[in-house]
Write an enzyme that holds these catalytic residues in place. Structure first.
Site, PDB file in Angstrom:
ATOM      1  N   ASP A 105       0.829  -1.205   0.000  1.00  0.00           N
ATOM      2  CA  ASP A 105       0.000   0.000   0.000  1.00  0.00           C
ATOM      3  C   ASP A 105       0.865   1.257   0.000  1.00  0.00           C
ATOM      4  OD1 ASP A 105      -2.230  -1.565  -0.010  1.00  0.00           O
ATOM      5  OD2 ASP A 105      -2.733  -1.263   2.097  1.00  0.00           O
ATOM      6  N   GLY A 106       2.040   1.177   0.628  1.00  0.00           N
ATOM      7  CA  GLY A 106       2.945   2.327   0.632  1.00  0.00           C
ATOM      8  C   GLY A 106       3.396   2.718  -0.759  1.00  0.00           C
ATOM      9  N   HIS A 110       2.890   6.340  -2.455  1.00  0.00           N
ATOM     10  CA  HIS A 110       4.001   7.049  -3.080  1.00  0.00           C
ATOM     11  C   HIS A 110       3.646   7.470  -4.508  1.00  0.00           C
ATOM     12  CE1 HIS A 110       8.253   8.133  -3.286  1.00  0.00           C
ATOM     13  NE2 HIS A 110       8.305   7.577  -4.482  1.00  0.00           N
ATOM     14  N   ASN A 179      -3.785   8.751   2.757  1.00  0.00           N
ATOM     15  CA  ASN A 179      -4.143   8.141   4.036  1.00  0.00           C
ATOM     16  C   ASN A 179      -4.392   9.170   5.130  1.00  0.00           C
ATOM     17  OD1 ASN A 179      -4.285   5.431   3.483  1.00  0.00           O
ATOM     18  ND2 ASN A 179      -2.279   4.916   4.303  1.00  0.00           N
ATOM     19  N   HIS A 207      -3.744  18.292  25.183  1.00  0.00           N
ATOM     20  CA  HIS A 207      -2.392  17.804  25.455  1.00  0.00           C
ATOM     21  C   HIS A 207      -2.352  16.344  25.014  1.00  0.00           C
ATOM     22  CE1 HIS A 207      -2.407  21.310  28.118  1.00  0.00           C
ATOM     23  NE2 HIS A 207      -1.085  21.233  28.142  1.00  0.00           N
ATOM     24  N   TYR A 222      -2.835   4.070  10.047  1.00  0.00           N
ATOM     25  CA  TYR A 222      -2.326   4.578  11.324  1.00  0.00           C
ATOM     26  C   TYR A 222      -3.475   4.949  12.268  1.00  0.00           C
ATOM     27  CZ  TYR A 222       1.069   7.113  14.283  1.00  0.00           C
ATOM     28  OH  TYR A 222       1.872   7.543  15.313  1.00  0.00           O
TER      29      TYR A 222
END
Length: 339
Positions: A105-106, A110, A179, A207, A222
């Site tokens: 998937d990366g 890209h 993503n 925070h 992620y």
């Protein structure tokens, strides 16, 4: 899939059993004629698939186009490919009818930046781990490619995010993401102190270790690891997932895809916040600057062979429905008789 998410080609309904036809292997009128081929990693498994796909395209007498970066992969032997045109990566989306990306998937993330503006459909062959975007198995690549070239496919339009770091009216940095856009603390162990607005309205001061702004596509990446929800790709929504917030009531928020998110680093912040789009090189953001996140005007068009099912992908990639053998039930035992 819903009609908003998938567009089945006309042939897909007329030829549901295409592989059983005697004409299947005689592709006289392919749906695409100029086929781009891209791969990012230099693993031998990737280059093996690149060569196999290239040879299939050559056998079909179609035009094969490869970008310079792929052609220069150290493990790729171009002498194994009969005919190929090599162009700059920036041109491949402009001159191709279809682009095949080999990798994980990366690799598609890209490639998205170079291809999205042209709306050229992208077919992913998975040589990575999960394969939510690159969903074609290497062993099936030649067969699936022939299906696609006969016009049996599904189109899937995914929206992207754009991010800008501004100081006043000046844009200091901009990027795009398929993503997610991630605000994080870099190498610091300190939390970030920041304030967030959505469409000009105050949301909270927080925070935390940062914030993940994810598309539906990125909701299984992620953001999922950060405790965010899985969002169906047909949804027009942005998911905002706090990363380890100090206040336990800080939960992920799903907002309209047309929203504009504005983040300001609070003056009491003690660390150097960083921003990254799709895992690319991070850039710093200062207290007197603002981070804006909104929908990008371009979309990435994914192409799937017939039979793609998002929920089936979730079951396979995320191991849903996996249970111990001793707890399995026979069909006759599914219903409990109270008598």
């Amino acid at each position: 899939m819903s009609s908003r998410f998938m567009e089945n080609s006309a042939q897909s309904e007329r030829l549901p059993h295409l592989h059983e036809s005697e004409l299947f292997h005689a592709i006289k009128n392919p749906a695409f004629r100029r086929i781009g081929l891209m791969g990012r990693a230099g693993k031998r498994s990737v280059t093996k698939s690149l060569v196999q796909i290239a040879q299939t395209i050559n056998e079909m007498n179609l035009t094969l186009i490869m970008d310079v970066q792929t052609a220069n992969l150290p493990t790729l032997d171009l002498t194994e490919i009969a005919a190929v045109k090599i162009v700059k990566r920036s041109l491949i989306g402009e001159i191709c009818d279809l682009v095949i990306v080999v990798g994980g998937d990366g690799s598609i993330l890209h490639a998205a930046e170079a291809l999205a503006r042209y709306r050229v459909p992208v077919l992913g062959v998975n040589r990575g781990r999960l394969g939510f975007l690159a969903d074609v198995k290497p062993k099936e690549a030649a067969f699936k490619l022939r299906q696609v070239l006969m016009g049996d496919y599904q189109l899937d339009h995914r929206f992207l995010l754009m991010m800008e770091i501004r100081q006043g009216r000046e844009v200091l940095h901009e990027d795009m993401a398929l993503n997610d856009v991630v605000l994080h603390a870099g190498k610091s162990v300190h939390m970030i102190d920041f304030q967030m607005k959505i469409d000009g309205q105050d949301v909270y001061r927080q925070h935390s270790d940062g914030l993940i702004a994810a598309t539906p596509t990125g909701s299984t990446a992620y953001a999922l690891s950060g405790g965010g929800p899985i969002i169906h790709p047909s949804m027009d929504a942005i998911c905002l997932v706090p990363m380890h917030p100090h206040t336990l009531s800080s939960r992920p928020i799903v907002v309209s895809g047309n929203s504009e998110v504005c983040i300001r680093i609070h003056e009491d912040n003690r660390t150097q916040p960083m921003v990254s789009a799709d895992g690319k090189a991070s850039v710093p953001i200062e207290q007197d600057q603002r981070l804006y996140i909104r929908k990008h005007p371009d979309k990435l068009t994914l192409l799937h062979p017939p039979g793609f099912d998002f929920y089936e992908a979730c079951r396979t990639k995320l191991h849903w429905n996996v249970h111990a053998e001793e707890f399995s039930l026979d069909k006759d035992d599914d219903i409990i008789d109270d008598e």
